[in-house]
Design a protein around this motif. Structure first.
Motif, PDB file in Angstrom:
ATOM      1  N   ASP A   8       0.828  -1.206   0.000  1.00  0.00           N
ATOM      2  CA  ASP A   8       0.000   0.000   0.000  1.00  0.00           C
ATOM      3  C   ASP A   8       0.865   1.260   0.000  1.00  0.00           C
ATOM      4  O   ASP A   8       0.567   2.225  -0.700  1.00  0.00           O
ATOM      5  CB  ASP A   8      -0.936   0.012   1.214  1.00  0.00           C
ATOM      6  CG  ASP A   8      -2.048  -1.025   1.115  1.00  0.00           C
ATOM      7  OD1 ASP A   8      -2.229  -1.599   0.014  1.00  0.00           O
ATOM      8  OD2 ASP A   8      -2.717  -1.273   2.130  1.00  0.00           O
ATOM      9  N   GLY A   9       1.929   1.238   0.782  1.00  0.00           N
ATOM     10  CA  GLY A   9       2.854   2.370   0.791  1.00  0.00           C
ATOM     11  C   GLY A   9       3.512   2.572  -0.564  1.00  0.00           C
ATOM     12  O   GLY A   9       3.717   3.705  -1.004  1.00  0.00           O
ATOM     13  N   LEU A  10       3.807   1.473  -1.227  1.00  0.00           N
ATOM     14  CA  LEU A  10       4.428   1.564  -2.550  1.00  0.00           C
ATOM     15  C   LEU A  10       3.463   2.159  -3.569  1.00  0.00           C
ATOM     16  O   LEU A  10       3.873   2.925  -4.443  1.00  0.00           O
ATOM     17  CB  LEU A  10       4.897   0.184  -3.002  1.00  0.00           C
ATOM     18  CG  LEU A  10       5.810   0.153  -4.219  1.00  0.00           C
ATOM     19  CD1 LEU A  10       7.060   0.996  -4.003  1.00  0.00           C
ATOM     20  CD2 LEU A  10       6.206  -1.276  -4.521  1.00  0.00           C
ATOM     21  N   VAL A  11       2.176   1.846  -3.452  1.00  0.00           N
ATOM     22  CA  VAL A  11       1.188   2.453  -4.345  1.00  0.00           C
ATOM     23  C   VAL A  11       1.139   3.967  -4.121  1.00  0.00           C
ATOM     24  O   VAL A  11       1.076   4.738  -5.077  1.00  0.00           O
ATOM     25  CB  VAL A  11      -0.210   1.816  -4.157  1.00  0.00           C
ATOM     26  CG1 VAL A  11      -1.272   2.585  -4.914  1.00  0.00           C
ATOM     27  CG2 VAL A  11      -0.193   0.376  -4.619  1.00  0.00           C
ATOM     28  N   LEU A  12       1.189   4.392  -2.881  1.00  0.00           N
ATOM     29  CA  LEU A  12       1.203   5.835  -2.589  1.00  0.00           C
ATOM     30  C   LEU A  12       2.470   6.494  -3.128  1.00  0.00           C
ATOM     31  O   LEU A  12       2.425   7.603  -3.671  1.00  0.00           O
ATOM     32  CB  LEU A  12       1.066   6.075  -1.085  1.00  0.00           C
ATOM     33  CG  LEU A  12      -0.301   5.750  -0.506  1.00  0.00           C
ATOM     34  CD1 LEU A  12      -0.280   5.889   1.015  1.00  0.00           C
ATOM     35  CD2 LEU A  12      -1.360   6.641  -1.111  1.00  0.00           C
ATOM     36  N   PHE A  13       3.606   5.806  -2.985  1.00  0.00           N
ATOM     37  CA  PHE A  13       4.853   6.327  -3.549  1.00  0.00           C
ATOM     38  C   PHE A  13       4.741   6.423  -5.070  1.00  0.00           C
ATOM     39  O   PHE A  13       5.177   7.411  -5.674  1.00  0.00           O
ATOM     40  CB  PHE A  13       6.035   5.438  -3.152  1.00  0.00           C
ATOM     41  CG  PHE A  13       7.323   5.874  -3.790  1.00  0.00           C
ATOM     42  CD1 PHE A  13       8.012   6.971  -3.308  1.00  0.00           C
ATOM     43  CD2 PHE A  13       7.830   5.200  -4.893  1.00  0.00           C
ATOM     44  CE1 PHE A  13       9.193   7.394  -3.905  1.00  0.00           C
ATOM     45  CE2 PHE A  13       9.001   5.611  -5.495  1.00  0.00           C
ATOM     46  CZ  PHE A  13       9.690   6.715  -5.001  1.00  0.00           C
ATOM     47  N   HIS A  14       4.146   5.412  -5.694  1.00  0.00           N
ATOM     48  CA  HIS A  14       3.958   5.378  -7.143  1.00  0.00           C
ATOM     49  C   HIS A  14       3.122   6.588  -7.587  1.00  0.00           C
ATOM     50  O   HIS A  14       3.468   7.277  -8.550  1.00  0.00           O
ATOM     51  CB  HIS A  14       3.265   4.072  -7.517  1.00  0.00           C
ATOM     52  CG  HIS A  14       3.419   3.674  -8.941  1.00  0.00           C
ATOM     53  ND1 HIS A  14       3.057   2.436  -9.379  1.00  0.00           N
ATOM     54  CD2 HIS A  14       3.864   4.323 -10.035  1.00  0.00           C
ATOM     55  CE1 HIS A  14       3.281   2.337 -10.674  1.00  0.00           C
ATOM     56  NE2 HIS A  14       3.767   3.478 -11.094  1.00  0.00           N
ATOM     57  N   LEU A  15       2.033   6.838  -6.881  1.00  0.00           N
ATOM     58  CA  LEU A  15       1.193   7.988  -7.195  1.00  0.00           C
ATOM     59  C   LEU A  15       1.973   9.289  -7.019  1.00  0.00           C
ATOM     60  O   LEU A  15       1.894  10.187  -7.858  1.00  0.00           O
ATOM     61  CB  LEU A  15      -0.058   7.993  -6.312  1.00  0.00           C
ATOM     62  CG  LEU A  15      -1.002   9.183  -6.497  1.00  0.00           C
ATOM     63  CD1 LEU A  15      -1.559   9.227  -7.916  1.00  0.00           C
ATOM     64  CD2 LEU A  15      -2.129   9.108  -5.483  1.00  0.00           C
ATOM     65  N   SER A  16       2.746   9.395  -5.962  1.00  0.00           N
ATOM     66  CA  SER A  16       3.566  10.590  -5.731  1.00  0.00           C
ATOM     67  C   SER A  16       4.574  10.786  -6.853  1.00  0.00           C
ATOM     68  O   SER A  16       4.803  11.913  -7.307  1.00  0.00           O
ATOM     69  CB  SER A  16       4.302  10.489  -4.399  1.00  0.00           C
ATOM     70  OG  SER A  16       3.403  10.369  -3.343  1.00  0.00           O
TER      71      SER A  16
END
Length: 121
Positions: free
Chosen positions: A8-16
């Motif tokens: 989930d954190g990686l998805v947020l990083f991806h979006l960022s």
């Protein structure tokens, strides 16, 4: 549990990262030193879209999800709200090319302004 949190954190990083690729040039207008970070990111993001390259962040996230025992995306917040922003329904190769062109033109315009500003100093 930790693998799911990491995914989930990686998805947020991806979006960022995507937001930085698209709008990071505007930050360069204020903080010129960010150009050293934004230019490679923008080039990578544009290349991924133009040449349909696989993104390593997507592969990494899928591996984390499999390690967490997940086979797909459930009804969690991340999957429901963030994921469709990164990969909207109806995203075709033609749409990806248009998106890449918009990102490229936006960043070229911003960097032309940055260069003009630097010449005035």
């Amino acid at each position: 549990m930790l693998y799911r949190i990491a995914a989930d954190g990686l998805v947020l990083f991806h979006l960022s990262f995507i937001l930085f690729v698209v709008f990071g040039g505007l930050l360069v207008l204020k903080w010129r030193c960010l150009a050293w970070w934004h230019l490679p990111a923008a080039l990578w993001g544009t290349a991924v879209e133009f040449f349909h390259l696989p993104c390593p962040l997507t592969d990494w996230e899928n591996r984390l999800r499999h390690a967490a025992g997940q086979s797909g995306y459930g009804a969690g917040f991340i999957e429901h709200y963030v994921w469709p922003v990164i990969y909207p329904a109806g995203l075709t190769p033609a749409v990806q090319l248009w998106l890449a062109a918009v990102v490229l033109v936006l960043n070229v315009l911003v960097y032309l302004r940055v260069i003009r500003k630097w010449k005035c100093l």
